[in-house]
Design an enzyme around this catalytic site. Structure first.
Site, PDB file in Angstrom:
ATOM      1  N   LYS A  22     -43.789  25.866 -21.968  1.00 43.65           N
ATOM      2  CA  LYS A  22     -44.295  24.476 -21.860  1.00 43.65           C
ATOM      3  C   LYS A  22     -44.498  23.893 -23.258  1.00 43.65           C
ATOM      4  O   LYS A  22     -44.082  22.772 -23.541  1.00 43.65           O
ATOM      5  CB  LYS A  22     -45.621  24.469 -21.119  1.00 43.65           C
ATOM      6  CG  LYS A  22     -46.440  23.198 -21.258  1.00 43.65           C
ATOM      7  CD  LYS A  22     -47.722  23.217 -20.477  1.00 43.65           C
ATOM      8  CE  LYS A  22     -48.869  23.834 -21.194  1.00 43.65           C
ATOM      9  NZ  LYS A  22     -49.565  22.956 -22.164  1.00 43.65           N
ATOM     10  N   ASN A  23     -45.101  24.684 -24.151  1.00 44.53           N
ATOM     11  CA  ASN A  23     -45.489  24.144 -25.458  1.00 44.53           C
ATOM     12  C   ASN A  23     -44.347  24.075 -26.450  1.00 44.53           C
ATOM     13  O   ASN A  23     -44.531  23.574 -27.562  1.00 44.53           O
ATOM     14  CB  ASN A  23     -46.671  24.943 -26.024  1.00 44.53           C
ATOM     15  CG  ASN A  23     -47.930  24.695 -25.211  1.00 44.53           C
ATOM     16  OD1 ASN A  23     -47.948  23.812 -24.348  1.00 44.53           O
ATOM     17  ND2 ASN A  23     -48.951  25.484 -25.430  1.00 44.53           N
ATOM     18  N   ARG A  92     -52.489  14.465 -23.010  1.00 40.76           N
ATOM     19  CA  ARG A  92     -52.679  14.184 -24.425  1.00 40.76           C
ATOM     20  C   ARG A  92     -51.469  14.599 -25.263  1.00 40.76           C
ATOM     21  O   ARG A  92     -51.276  14.122 -26.358  1.00 40.76           O
ATOM     22  CB  ARG A  92     -53.937  14.816 -24.952  1.00 40.76           C
ATOM     23  CG  ARG A  92     -54.030  16.316 -24.833  1.00 40.76           C
ATOM     24  CD  ARG A  92     -55.301  16.808 -25.421  1.00 40.76           C
ATOM     25  NE  ARG A  92     -55.568  16.181 -26.685  1.00 40.76           N
ATOM     26  CZ  ARG A  92     -54.923  16.478 -27.822  1.00 40.76           C
ATOM     27  NH1 ARG A  92     -53.954  17.351 -27.791  1.00 40.76           N
ATOM     28  NH2 ARG A  92     -55.234  15.854 -28.944  1.00 40.76           N
ATOM     29  N   CYS A 116     -60.764  16.684 -24.056  1.00 41.78           N
ATOM     30  CA  CYS A 116     -60.546  17.275 -22.736  1.00 41.78           C
ATOM     31  C   CYS A 116     -61.597  18.370 -22.575  1.00 41.78           C
ATOM     32  O   CYS A 116     -62.483  18.540 -23.413  1.00 41.78           O
ATOM     33  CB  CYS A 116     -59.134  17.835 -22.630  1.00 41.78           C
ATOM     34  SG  CYS A 116     -58.877  19.255 -23.697  1.00 41.78           S
ATOM     35  N   ARG A 121     -60.366  17.416 -29.524  1.00 44.85           N
ATOM     36  CA  ARG A 121     -58.912  17.210 -29.704  1.00 44.85           C
ATOM     37  C   ARG A 121     -58.609  15.996 -30.597  1.00 44.85           C
ATOM     38  O   ARG A 121     -57.928  15.072 -30.212  1.00 44.85           O
ATOM     39  CB  ARG A 121     -58.208  17.073 -28.353  1.00 44.85           C
ATOM     40  CG  ARG A 121     -58.556  18.084 -27.301  1.00 44.85           C
ATOM     41  CD  ARG A 121     -58.196  19.516 -27.662  1.00 44.85           C
ATOM     42  NE  ARG A 121     -56.797  19.784 -27.784  1.00 44.85           N
ATOM     43  CZ  ARG A 121     -55.999  20.135 -26.772  1.00 44.85           C
ATOM     44  NH1 ARG A 121     -56.496  20.201 -25.559  1.00 44.85           N
ATOM     45  NH2 ARG A 121     -54.726  20.392 -26.953  1.00 44.85           N
ATOM     46  N   ILE A 123     -57.008  13.588 -33.592  1.00 40.99           N
ATOM     47  CA  ILE A 123     -55.613  13.408 -34.023  1.00 40.99           C
ATOM     48  C   ILE A 123     -55.535  12.905 -35.462  1.00 40.99           C
ATOM     49  O   ILE A 123     -54.509  12.386 -35.903  1.00 40.99           O
ATOM     50  CB  ILE A 123     -54.855  12.437 -33.076  1.00 40.99           C
ATOM     51  CG1 ILE A 123     -55.501  11.046 -33.088  1.00 40.99           C
ATOM     52  CG2 ILE A 123     -54.747  12.996 -31.670  1.00 40.99           C
ATOM     53  CD1 ILE A 123     -54.636   9.981 -32.401  1.00 40.99           C
ATOM     54  N   ASP A 124     -56.638  13.082 -36.224  1.00 38.18           N
ATOM     55  CA  ASP A 124     -56.651  12.576 -37.604  1.00 38.18           C
ATOM     56  C   ASP A 124     -55.553  13.182 -38.466  1.00 38.18           C
ATOM     57  O   ASP A 124     -54.965  12.492 -39.314  1.00 38.18           O
ATOM     58  CB  ASP A 124     -58.027  12.815 -38.231  1.00 38.18           C
ATOM     59  CG  ASP A 124     -58.419  14.291 -38.205  1.00 38.18           C
ATOM     60  OD1 ASP A 124     -58.812  14.823 -39.250  1.00 38.18           O
ATOM     61  OD2 ASP A 124     -58.273  14.937 -37.148  1.00 38.18           O
ATOM     62  N   LEU A 125     -55.210  14.438 -38.245  1.00 36.47           N
ATOM     63  CA  LEU A 125     -54.168  15.081 -39.064  1.00 36.47           C
ATOM     64  C   LEU A 125     -52.788  14.501 -38.739  1.00 36.47           C
ATOM     65  O   LEU A 125     -51.929  14.364 -39.614  1.00 36.47           O
ATOM     66  CB  LEU A 125     -54.182  16.592 -38.861  1.00 36.47           C
ATOM     67  CG  LEU A 125     -55.485  17.304 -39.296  1.00 36.47           C
ATOM     68  CD1 LEU A 125     -55.441  18.776 -38.920  1.00 36.47           C
ATOM     69  CD2 LEU A 125     -55.738  17.126 -40.787  1.00 36.47           C
ATOM     70  N   ASP A 305     -55.124  30.489 -26.499  1.00 34.37           N
ATOM     71  CA  ASP A 305     -54.613  30.261 -25.142  1.00 34.37           C
ATOM     72  C   ASP A 305     -54.634  31.517 -24.278  1.00 34.37           C
ATOM     73  O   ASP A 305     -54.360  31.415 -23.076  1.00 34.37           O
ATOM     74  CB  ASP A 305     -53.183  29.710 -25.186  1.00 34.37           C
ATOM     75  CG  ASP A 305     -53.149  28.310 -25.746  1.00 34.37           C
ATOM     76  OD1 ASP A 305     -52.055  27.806 -26.027  1.00 34.37           O
ATOM     77  OD2 ASP A 305     -54.230  27.721 -25.929  1.00 34.37           O
ATOM     78  N   ILE A 327     -60.986  28.072 -32.425  1.00 32.18           N
ATOM     79  CA  ILE A 327     -60.058  26.938 -32.395  1.00 32.18           C
ATOM     80  C   ILE A 327     -60.635  25.737 -31.647  1.00 32.18           C
ATOM     81  O   ILE A 327     -60.612  24.606 -32.137  1.00 32.18           O
ATOM     82  CB  ILE A 327     -58.703  27.344 -31.776  1.00 32.18           C
ATOM     83  CG1 ILE A 327     -58.118  28.561 -32.487  1.00 32.18           C
ATOM     84  CG2 ILE A 327     -57.740  26.166 -31.771  1.00 32.18           C
ATOM     85  CD1 ILE A 327     -57.704  28.318 -33.930  1.00 32.18           C
ATOM     86  N   ARG A 397     -50.560  22.584 -14.450  1.00 32.88           N
ATOM     87  CA  ARG A 397     -50.083  21.952 -15.691  1.00 32.88           C
ATOM     88  C   ARG A 397     -49.226  22.924 -16.500  1.00 32.88           C
ATOM     89  O   ARG A 397     -48.345  22.525 -17.233  1.00 32.88           O
ATOM     90  CB  ARG A 397     -51.270  21.494 -16.548  1.00 32.88           C
ATOM     91  CG  ARG A 397     -52.011  20.277 -16.011  1.00 32.88           C
ATOM     92  CD  ARG A 397     -53.030  19.792 -17.018  1.00 32.88           C
ATOM     93  NE  ARG A 397     -52.414  19.709 -18.326  1.00 32.88           N
ATOM     94  CZ  ARG A 397     -53.025  20.116 -19.452  1.00 32.88           C
ATOM     95  NH1 ARG A 397     -54.244  20.615 -19.407  1.00 32.88           N
ATOM     96  NH2 ARG A 397     -52.406  20.013 -20.610  1.00 32.88           N
TER      97      ARG A 397
END
Ligand code: EPZ
Length: 426
Positions: A22-23, A92, A116, A121, A123-125, A305, A327, A397
């Site tokens: 998936k990733n 996301r 979530c 989570r 997103i600044d980077l 994960d 993480i 998902r």
């Protein structure tokens, strides 16, 4: 909302073929927006997240078909780079579209994807990386408009080796003018897969899998066909399920080299692991041993994960184990649910202290997020009695019909879908 009903206590046994990652598939689908024409991607599993991504691509004007495990895209009709807020909120990972759409159109509108269950989570980077490439960013509430006449190569250093930010910057840099280097880049196998896909289309990227990635901008790309790597997290989930049920399982279509940290952990717990090419054999006849300390960290260290899944094994181990999550700040939500099944786990900030018990007992539990849900399924397989796992959409998902996958290994697991209230039951 669907439920899974599991009759526990039966060791898993047999052979299973692992689905595509998936990733890896999600960023590769997004990267397909960089090229005009038909792209074919094989080994794409049938997952809710993939469905949402394909829905967004159709909304932007692409043709997208998903037959069995193959996705066929035609990006010729791509006409918009405005990702609807409702669709962003559904998943996301649509953030991956920022880089490609900005590179292709010179402008992209997205919305803050929001946090979530597992964490904020941020997103600044992602945003600072695109700004370094010359993008202007305007934020208006949750709406973010990002534009650039022409992206220019830059030297970018990531404060944290973010997987998504590394991928977004790579994709944006492919059509930029000049050279881009990303230092302190994430090293996950999915990033290597993205590099292979982009280079097959004519990009010039080196270094994925290391902490420094270099992208030499090119004028345009050429459509291609590609096959996604196997899913290392689904592989690890099945390995842990085999160990927790004291079964004997053979996994085909795996990449053992992507799982060295998990294999090391399972062997320390006394699980028998044999590796032969793309085949992994897992056997566990005895109660697992406790492991004094496991710390989740960026790849190639132990993956966040697989944290909740391995916690189930440790909840059944002989002794006390400590699991530290570094993480995501909210990734212990499975602990309360496991406690309802008899697990003895105490959480203190980012550490979980797990005192192994001899058995777990079936209960009704709720999946709060994707991997926590997978962990509860493993707990139900290992527990004595019946377990009902609710909110199964979280699991869907990332796992392609998990009940069928585990059912092929002898698991007694059934999905119940509620009858829509307007249906007349005969
Ligand atoms: C990817 O998420 C995966 N998702 C996640 O898998 C995985 O857990 C994660 O990488 C870590 O390995 C996909 O690939 C679709 P990150 P991503 O950016 O890219 C912080 C699953 O279960 N951060 O490496 O979102 C962030 O808050 C999912 O399949 C910033 O601070 O992960 C988090 O604490 C869950 N600013 C940490 O970095 C940013 O701009 C890791 O995030 C970006 C991230």
């Amino acid at each position: 909302m669907d439920k899974l009903v599991i009759e526990g206590g039966k060791p898993l046994s047999g052979t299973i073929v692992i689905q595509g990652a998936k990733n890896a598939a999600l960023p590769i689908l997004a990267a397909s927006m960089l090229v005009e024409g038909e792209v074919t991607i094989d080994q794409v599993p049938r997952l809710l997240d993939i469905d949402v991504m394909l829905g967004i691509l159709r909304e932007l004007g692409c043709r997208a078909e998903h037959d069995d495990q193959t996705v066929r895209l035609d990006t010729t009709g791509l006409h918009s780079s405005h990702i609807p807020e409702a669709l962003m909120r559904q998943m996301r990972s649509s953030i991956f579209l920022m880089g490609p759409l900005l590179a292709r159109f010179g402008e992209v509108t997205i919305y803050q994807p929001g946090g979530c269950a597992i964490g904020e989570r941020k997103i600044d980077l992602h945003l600072s990386g695109l700004q370094a490439l010359g993008a202007e960013i305007e934020e208006d509430g949750s709406r973010i408009v990002c534009y650039a006449k022409k992206l220019k190569g830059a030297e970018i250093h990531l404060d944290f080796p973010s997987v998504g930010a590394t991928e977004n910057i790579m994709m944006a840099a492919v059509l930029a003018e000049g050279l881009t280097t990303i230092s302190n880049a994430a090293r996950e196998p999915e990033i290597q897969d993205l590099q292979h896909f982009l280079n097959r289309m004519g990009a010039k990227i080196i270094g994925a899998g290391t902490d420094t990635i270099t992208v030499e901008g090119v004028e345009k790309l050429t459509p291609c066909a590609y096959q996604v790597i196997p899913d290392r997290i689904v592989t690890g989930t099945v390995m842990v399920a085999a160990a927790a049920t004291r079964g004997e399982v053979t996994l085909l279509n795996t990449c053992p080299s992507h799982l060295t940290s998990l294999i090391h952990v399972l062997r320390r717990a006394g699980v028998q692991i044999a590796v032969d090419g793309d085949i992994i054999k897992v056997g566990a006849a005895l109660r697992p041993k406790a492991i004094d300390r496991i710390v989740t960290s960026p790849y190639p260290a132990f993956p966040t994960d697989l944290q909740s899944q391995v916690m189930v094994l440790l909840a059944l181990a002989d002794g006390v184990s400590v699991m530290k999550e570094t993480i995501f700040e909210g990734r212990f939500k499975h602990v309360d649910e496991l406690a309802r099944m008899g697990a003895d786990i105490r959480v203190d900030l980012s550490s979980a202290f797990i005192r192994g018990v001899s058995r777990l007992y079936g209960a009704t539990v709720e999946a709060t997020d994707l991997r926590a849900g997978a962990a509860l399924v493993i707990a139900g397989l290992a527990a004595q009695g019946k377990t009902v796992v609710e909110q199964v959409h979280h699991i869907d998902r990332g796992y392609d019909r998990i009940e069928q996958m585990l059912g092929r290994l002898g698991a007694r697991i059934t999905r119940f879908s509620p009858v829509p209230n307007n249906t007349v039951v005969p």
